[in-house]
Write a protein that holds these residues in place. Structure first.
Motif, PDB file in Angstrom:
ATOM      1  N   TYR A  88     -28.195  -0.219 -22.151  1.00 44.38           N
ATOM      2  CA  TYR A  88     -26.908   0.000 -22.177  1.00 44.38           C
ATOM      3  C   TYR A  88     -26.126  -1.156 -21.437  1.00 44.38           C
ATOM      4  O   TYR A  88     -25.037  -1.392 -21.487  1.00 44.38           O
TER       5      TYR A  88
ATOM      6  N   ARG B 116     -23.251  -4.222 -24.085  1.00 42.33           N
ATOM      7  CA  ARG B 116     -23.564  -2.983 -24.900  1.00 42.33           C
ATOM      8  C   ARG B 116     -22.813  -1.633 -23.926  1.00 42.33           C
ATOM      9  O   ARG B 116     -23.158  -0.548 -24.240  1.00 42.33           O
TER      10      ARG B 116
ATOM     11  N   ASN C 217     -20.722   0.419 -26.293  1.00 44.85           N
ATOM     12  CA  ASN C 217     -21.295   1.253 -27.183  1.00 44.85           C
ATOM     13  C   ASN C 217     -21.880   2.608 -26.294  1.00 44.85           C
ATOM     14  O   ASN C 217     -21.905   3.579 -27.190  1.00 44.85           O
ATOM     15  N   TRP C 218     -22.392   2.403 -25.001  1.00 38.36           N
ATOM     16  CA  TRP C 218     -22.868   3.498 -24.247  1.00 38.36           C
ATOM     17  C   TRP C 218     -21.636   4.565 -23.914  1.00 38.36           C
ATOM     18  O   TRP C 218     -21.893   5.608 -24.422  1.00 38.36           O
TER      19      TRP C 218
ATOM     20  N   VAL D 164     -19.144   5.053 -26.140  1.00 35.54           N
ATOM     21  CA  VAL D 164     -18.698   5.734 -27.462  1.00 35.54           C
ATOM     22  C   VAL D 164     -19.812   6.603 -27.697  1.00 35.54           C
ATOM     23  O   VAL D 164     -19.474   7.643 -27.921  1.00 35.54           O
ATOM     24  N   GLY D 165     -21.169   6.416 -27.429  1.00 34.79           N
ATOM     25  CA  GLY D 165     -22.278   7.345 -27.570  1.00 34.79           C
ATOM     26  C   GLY D 165     -21.924   8.434 -26.845  1.00 34.79           C
ATOM     27  O   GLY D 165     -22.529   9.713 -26.996  1.00 34.79           O
TER      28      GLY D 165
ATOM     29  N   HIS E 241     -19.608   3.376 -33.392  1.00 36.86           N
ATOM     30  CA  HIS E 241     -20.931   3.011 -32.719  1.00 36.86           C
ATOM     31  C   HIS E 241     -21.834   2.251 -33.865  1.00 36.86           C
ATOM     32  O   HIS E 241     -22.307   1.271 -33.456  1.00 36.86           O
TER      33      HIS E 241
END
Length: 463
Positions: free
Chosen positions: A138, A142, A145-146, A148-149, A230
Motif C-alpha cells: 500500500y 499506491r 489504490n488502497w 479505492v480497495g 482500481h
C-alpha cells in the motif's frame, strides 16, 4: 491475375484491412503494448482476480434472480410448491423467493450460487487486503489504490446487507431491522437517514423497493466503477513485486536487482490471460460445488415477516458479526444526553456507528499512518516489519474477539451459563488480547532483527 487469384488475395488481405480500419479508430497498437505488461508470478496476487470473478458471477446470477423477484410487500395468495403456505396471503417478495427456490428450474441452484458468491466476494477482498497490508504493498505511490480497495470492501458489505432483507422472511427482516435501529440512533439526522435508507418506519411498504434499488443498481454500479478505477490505477502504476535475489536476465538485457521500473513476470497476453481463465473456472467450480451441496437461508422454515414475532436466534453474516459484537458488549449505562442541546447518544449509536466508523477510518488512513516519502515498488517480508505486522495481528485479534462477542448467546449456551456472565470476560478480552498479541509479535520480530537491520532503510527505485 485470374479472378480466383484475386478472390484469394482479397481474402488474405481482409484481416489486415479490418485491423487497419480498427487501428485508425481505436489505436489498437497502443492496446497491444498494454497486453505486453508483465504480471508477477505470485499466487497470492490472484486473490484480487477471485474477487473480480465473484462480482461477475454475482451480476450474472443477480440478473437471473431479478427476472423473477417481486420487490413488493403487497399480499398475494400463494399457490406454489410449499404445502404449508398453500392458499395463504403472503408478502409478494416472500412468495417470489419461494417460487425461485422451489418452482423455477435451476432457481435454487442459482440462488445458492448468488449467496456463496457474495460470501466469497467479501472473503477474497478481505484476504486480498490482508496480503497488501502485511507485505506493505500500500506504500507510496499506491496509497490511492488502497483507499479505492477499502471503499470496495465497504460497498461489498453494503451490497450484502441490502440483499439480506429482500426475501422478507421473519429472520432476515428482523436482522435487517437492527440496521434500521442503528441508522435511527444517529443524533440529529438519524430519523432522516433511516427514512432515506428504509423508506420510513421499518418495515414499511417502501422498504423492500428501496433496498432492492440500492442492491441491484446503485451499489453494483459503484462497485463496477470502483473496480474499473482500481484496475486502471494498477495498470498505470504496475504491480508490486517480491524482492529479487539478484540481477535477472530478461531476453537480451539484464534487469538490475533494485530496478522497480521493470516488472519480472508473465506477459498479460497470452500467459496471464490463461492463468486468469484457470482462476475463473476454479472460482466458478468452487461456487458450483458450494451451491450444489450446501444449503443457504431456508425462508420456508422461518416464514414471512411477522411484526409480532421474533426468531429465537438472530445472527448476521460472519462479516457483520464483529459489529454485532459491539452492540452486544456495550452496556446501556454508556448512553448519555448532552444537556445543552438535548442530544441523546445511545449505545446503539456508539456500537453501531462510532466504533465501526473508527475501524473503517483506521483502515482508510493506514497508508498515511505508515507513510513513506520515497516510492517503493517491491513488497516486504512481514517478518521484517515488526510494528506494522504487530498492528495487523492486533487488529485481527480485535475483530475476532468482537465477532465471538456477536455469538455470545451460543458461547453462553455451550458453557452452560448466561450472556451476562460471559460478557465481562469478552470485554476484558477485547481490551487486553489485541494489545497483548500485538506486543508479543512486536517483541518476537524485533528480537530477531540485528541493529544493522533496524537502521537499514529500504531504497526504492526511481520512477
Amino acid at each position: 491475375m485470374s479472378r480466383l487469384d484475386s478472390l484469394r488475395q482479397g481474402a488474405t488481405d481482409a484481416p489486415s484491412r479490418a485491423y487497419d480500419w480498427a487501428d485508425q479508430r481505436f489505436e489498437l497498437d497502443n492496446s497491444r503494448n498494454a497486453l505486453g505488461k508483465a504480471f508477477p508470478a505470485e499466487d497470492s496476487f490472484l486473490l484480487g482476480e477471485v474477487a473480480l470473478f465473484c462480482f461477475i458471477v454475482l451480476a450474472l446470477t443477480g440478473i437471473f434472480l431479478g427476472m423473477f423477484f417481486e420487490p413488493s410487500t403487497s399480499s398475494v395468495t400463494y399457490e406454489g410448491s410449499v404445502e404449508k403456505f398453500q392458499g395463504q396471503e403472503l408478502p409478494e417478495a416472500f412468495v417470489s423467493v419461494l417460487q425461485i427456490t422451489y418452482d423455477i428450474p435451476y432457481g435454487m441452484f442459482i440462488r445458492r450460487m448468488h449467496h456463496w458468491a457474495a460470501h466469497l466476494f467479501v472473503a477474497s477482498i478481505g484476504l486480498h487486503m490482508l496480503r497488501v497490508f502485511f507485505t506493505g504493498a500500500y506504500r507510496n505511490p499506491r496509497e490511492a489504490n488502497w483507499v479505492v480497495g477499502s471503499g470496495l470492501a465497504v460497498l461489498a458489505m453494503g451490497a450484502a446487507y441490502t440483499g439480506y432483507a429482500l426475501p422478507f422472511d421473519e429472520f432476515a427482516s428482523t436482522a435487517t431491522g437492527i440496521g434500521f435501529n442503528i441508522a435511527n440512533s444517529i443524533p440529529v439526522v438519524g430519523g432522516i437517514a433511516a427514512k432515506v435508507m428504509f423508506g420510513g418506519e421499518f418495515p414499511s411498504s417502501a422498504t423492500i423497493p428501496r433496498l432492492y434499488f440500492l442492491h441491484v443498481l446503485v451499489i453494483p454500479v459503484l462497485i463496477g466503477v470502483g473496480l474499473a478505477l482500481h484496475m486502471a490505477i494498477l495498470i498505470r502504476q504496475k504491480h508490486t513485486e517480491a524482492p529479487r535475489d539478484g540481477d535477472v536476465e530478461s531476453g537480451r538485457k539484464s534487469v538490475d536487482q533494485d530496478d522497480g521500473d521493470v516488472i519480472i513476470g508473465l506477459p498479460a497476453f497470452p500467459n496471464q490471460v490463461a492463468v486468469s481463465a484457470v482462476v475463473f473456472f476454479l472460482t466458478l467450480a468452487t461456487l458450483s460445488v458450494l451451491a450444489g451441496f450446501l444449503p443457504v437461508h431456508n425462508i420456508a422454515e422461518y416464514g414471512p415477516n411477522d411484526p409480532a414475532g421474533t426468531p429465537e436466534l438472530i445472527m448476521p453474516d460472519w462479516f457483520f458479526m464483529w459489529l454485532y459484537g459491539f452492540l452486544k458488549l456495550l452496556p446501556t449505562w454508556l448512553s448519555f444526553t448532552i444537556p445543552v442541546v438535548d442530544i441523546h447518544v445511545s449505545t446503539e449509536f456508539l456500537g453501531g456507528v462510532v466504533l465501526p466508523g473508527l475501524v473503517f477510518l483506521a483502515v482508510f488512513a493506514w497508508p498515511f499512518i505508515d507513510y513513506h516519502s520515497q516510492q517503493t515498488h517491491f513488497t516486504s517480508d512481514p517478518l521484517e516489519r515488526p510494528w506494522q505486522t504487530a498492528t495487523g495481528v492486533a487488529a485481527i485479534v480485535f475483530i475476532m474477539i468482537a465477532s465471538i462477542a456477536g455469538m455470545n448467546n451460543i458461547l453462553a449456551e455451550v458453557l452452560g451459563t448466561t450472556t451476562s456472565a460471559v460478557n465481562p470476560f469478552l470485554i476484558v478480552a477485547l481490551l487486553v488480547a489485541p494489545a497483548a498479541s500485538g506486543g508479543i509479535v512486536y517483541r518476537v520480530l524485533s528480537d530477531g532483527r540485528t541493529p544493522s537491520d533496524e537502521g537499514q532503510q529500504e531504497v526504492p527505485s526511481d520512477d
